[in-house]
Design a protein around this motif. Structure first.
Motif, PDB file in Angstrom:
ATOM      1  N   ARG A 240      -3.981 -21.997   8.210  1.00  0.00           N
ATOM      2  CA  ARG A 240      -3.528 -21.345   6.976  1.00  0.00           C
ATOM      3  C   ARG A 240      -3.108 -22.362   5.908  1.00  0.00           C
ATOM      4  N   GLY A 241      -3.266 -23.642   6.235  1.00  0.00           N
ATOM      5  CA  GLY A 241      -2.993 -24.685   5.239  1.00  0.00           C
ATOM      6  C   GLY A 241      -1.533 -25.023   5.026  1.00  0.00           C
ATOM      7  N   PHE A 242      -0.688 -24.749   6.024  1.00  0.00           N
ATOM      8  CA  PHE A 242       0.750 -24.998   5.844  1.00  0.00           C
ATOM      9  C   PHE A 242       1.221 -26.356   6.367  1.00  0.00           C
ATOM     10  N   LEU A 243       0.347 -27.094   7.049  1.00  0.00           N
ATOM     11  CA  LEU A 243       0.807 -28.335   7.662  1.00  0.00           C
ATOM     12  C   LEU A 243       0.231 -29.582   7.001  1.00  0.00           C
ATOM     13  N   LEU A 244       1.107 -30.517   6.677  1.00  0.00           N
ATOM     14  CA  LEU A 244       0.679 -31.808   6.137  1.00  0.00           C
ATOM     15  C   LEU A 244       0.636 -32.842   7.262  1.00  0.00           C
ATOM     16  N   TYR A 245       1.447 -32.610   8.278  1.00  0.00           N
ATOM     17  CA  TYR A 245       1.529 -33.542   9.397  1.00  0.00           C
ATOM     18  C   TYR A 245       2.127 -32.805  10.578  1.00  0.00           C
ATOM     19  N   HIS A 246       1.630 -33.080  11.779  1.00  0.00           N
ATOM     20  CA  HIS A 246       2.278 -32.493  12.957  1.00  0.00           C
ATOM     21  C   HIS A 246       2.053 -33.370  14.167  1.00  0.00           C
ATOM     22  N   GLN A 247       3.053 -33.409  14.986  1.00  0.00           N
ATOM     23  CA  GLN A 247       2.944 -34.145  16.242  1.00  0.00           C
ATOM     24  C   GLN A 247       3.603 -33.310  17.332  1.00  0.00           C
ATOM     25  N   THR A 248       2.784 -32.884  18.288  1.00  0.00           N
ATOM     26  CA  THR A 248       3.273 -31.973  19.316  1.00  0.00           C
ATOM     27  C   THR A 248       3.501 -32.703  20.628  1.00  0.00           C
ATOM     28  N   THR A 249       4.595 -32.349  21.302  1.00  0.00           N
ATOM     29  CA  THR A 249       4.827 -32.882  22.649  1.00  0.00           C
ATOM     30  C   THR A 249       4.960 -31.733  23.635  1.00  0.00           C
ATOM     31  N   LYS A 250       4.435 -31.955  24.834  1.00  0.00           N
ATOM     32  CA  LYS A 250       4.436 -30.909  25.860  1.00  0.00           C
ATOM     33  C   LYS A 250       5.792 -30.769  26.530  1.00  0.00           C
ATOM     34  N   ASN A 251       6.010 -29.632  27.163  1.00  0.00           N
ATOM     35  CA  ASN A 251       7.217 -29.425  27.955  1.00  0.00           C
ATOM     36  C   ASN A 251       7.094 -30.188  29.269  1.00  0.00           C
ATOM     37  N   THR A 252       8.059 -31.062  29.528  1.00  0.00           N
ATOM     38  CA  THR A 252       8.002 -31.841  30.768  1.00  0.00           C
ATOM     39  C   THR A 252       9.223 -31.592  31.634  1.00  0.00           C
ATOM     40  N   TYR A 253       9.921 -30.481  31.326  1.00  0.00           N
ATOM     41  CA  TYR A 253      11.169 -30.227  32.058  1.00  0.00           C
ATOM     42  C   TYR A 253      10.917 -29.632  33.439  1.00  0.00           C
ATOM     43  N   GLN A 254      11.630 -30.155  34.416  1.00  0.00           N
ATOM     44  CA  GLN A 254      11.637 -29.552  35.756  1.00  0.00           C
ATOM     45  C   GLN A 254      13.030 -29.668  36.317  1.00  0.00           C
ATOM     46  N   GLU A 255      13.528 -28.578  36.883  1.00  0.00           N
ATOM     47  CA  GLU A 255      14.847 -28.650  37.500  1.00  0.00           C
ATOM     48  C   GLU A 255      14.771 -29.532  38.733  1.00  0.00           C
ATOM     49  N   SER A 256      15.824 -30.309  38.917  1.00  0.00           N
ATOM     50  CA  SER A 256      15.836 -31.186  40.083  1.00  0.00           C
ATOM     51  C   SER A 256      17.136 -30.989  40.835  1.00  0.00           C
TER      52      SER A 256
END
Ligand code: CTP
Ligand code: MN
Ligand code: MN
Ligand code: MN
Length: 365
Positions: free
Chosen positions: A212-228
């Motif tokens: 939709r043309g709303f982003l000039l820049y983006h950097q995505t990171t994945k979920n890496t959480y695990q209960e320990s």
């Protein structure tokens, strides 16, 4: 003074999370001075010193009246020798020479430019941004985000989230949730009432916003959480592990001639913006953080992403030192009981920690 010597003028609990800290408080001159020294220490990589000044600043900001003299400060926690010296200087001379010198130093000024833009430490800024992105949007990012602009971004984000996953919930977090009227960025926390539905949502939302043309820049990171079994994350780590996107939005002003930013500048009597050619184009760049949390961790995520940073930090310190628990943006772990304590609201988390509830507007430490 009528004030009796025995009765303290002020009293305050020693942890920031035990108090209500509003904005901007009754002692702006003092708190601004301490904030400069905190910033300077942080910029110099002296975290311990920075934290000490931050705690002093927060303490003064939590006071319900103006400090008249040094005797008012008797018995108050969090005020170290150095902070007291600065406070005395300001109370007596109306200014602190150390603060003035710091503000005038070229190192401080240079660092301010960078951190002022991103509202984050220099290291983080360098990690997230290429120099090109930084320069390209510098003027826009240097302008505080107004509440109106945050609301406008909210509408866009909600529309995108709703179209890729109906039923998903978008919550404004960060400084705006604490009632601040401006910020460095806009923070959103996204979840869905059915656990698991939220997986991979950031990528879908980002793809939608991008199309939709709303982003000039983006950097995505994945979920890496695990209960320990070891408990909720390392207490030293501020970074959570949610799926998130660090982005720069292209915020259009919808052709409205009453551009909110210009209106605000005029209201504040500032010079119109000469750096960004905002007047000649119908949009501006705004930093936006999107974070996705599973519903089971939502209360912790909301607490963590509402801030302030110092408030969060103090809550974690309280948890470890006073309750033998570890708190993160994902969970609360009780080391004595060797189990996680669940919560579906922020109130429950405060209660698990034996703290009185502090509403978001009181977390502006
Ligand atoms: N936060 C976090 N993990 C990150 C980044 C931020 O948990 N990687 C938390 C911060 O600790 C803070 C909240 O998210 O409590 C919002 O962060 P930020 O946007 O940096 O600050 P604000 O308080 O919103 O203030 P500002 O107006 O400067 O944006
Ligand atoms: Mn923010
Ligand atoms: Mn943010
Ligand atoms: Mn892309």
């Amino acid at each position: 003074e009528e004030q009796s010597v025995e009765v303290p003028v002020f009293s305050a609990a020693s942890y920031v999370c035990q108090r209500h800290t509003g904005q901007p408080g009754h002692n702006p001159l003092l708190t601004e001075s301490l904030a400069v020294l905190a910033e300077s220490a942080e910029l110099n990589g002296d975290e311990g010193r920075g934290l000490a000044f931050r705690r002093s600043e927060a303490l003064l900001r939590s006071l319900d009246r103006r400090v008249q003299g040094m005797t008012d400060l008797r018995g108050l926690p969090c005020l170290g020798e150095h902070s007291r010296r600065v406070i005395q200087d300001v109370l007596v001379n109306g200014r602190s020479s150390e603060v003035e010198e710091t503000k005038a130093s070229s190192r401080y000024k240079a660092m301010k430019v960078l951190t002022g833009v991103f509202g984050v430490g220099v290291k983080t800024a360098k990690r997230w941004f290429t120099e090109g992105i930084c320069l390209k949007h510098y003027a826009d990012l240097n302008q505080p985000v107004t509440r109106d602009e945050a609301d406008s971004v909210s509408v866009t984000v909600e529309a995108a989230v709703c179209s890729v996953l109906p039923g998903a919930q978008v919550t404004l977090a960060g400084g705006f949730r604490r009632g601040k009227t401006s910020g460095h960025d806009v923070d959103f926390l996204i979840t869905h009432p059915d656990e698991g539905k939220e997986e991979g949502l950031v990528r879908k939302v980002v793809a939608c916003l991008e199309s939709r043309g709303f982003l000039l820049y983006h950097q995505t990171t994945k979920n890496t959480y695990q209960e320990s079994a070891q408990g909720a994350g390392r207490p030293s780590s501020n970074m959570d592990r949610f799926e998130r996107c660090f982005s720069i939005f292209k915020l259009t002003n919808g052709g409205d001639p009453r551009d909110t930013r210009r209106a605000q500048e005029q209201a504040e009597g500032r010079e119109p913006d000469q750096t960004a050619s905002a007047g000649s184009r119908p949009w501006r760049a705004v930093r936006v953080d999107l974070v996705v949390s599973p519903i089971s961790q939502f209360a912790f995520a909301l607490l963590g992403w509402t801030g302030s940073k110092l408030f969060e930090r103090e809550m974690r310190r309280w948890a470890v030192h006073e309750k033998s628990m570890t708190l993160s943006s994902h969970a609360l772990y009780d080391k004595n009981q060797e189990r996680y304590l669940r919560a579906s609201s922020e109130e429950e988390i405060f209660s698990h920690l034996g703290l009185e509830y502090v509403s978001p507007s009181g977390r502006n430490a």
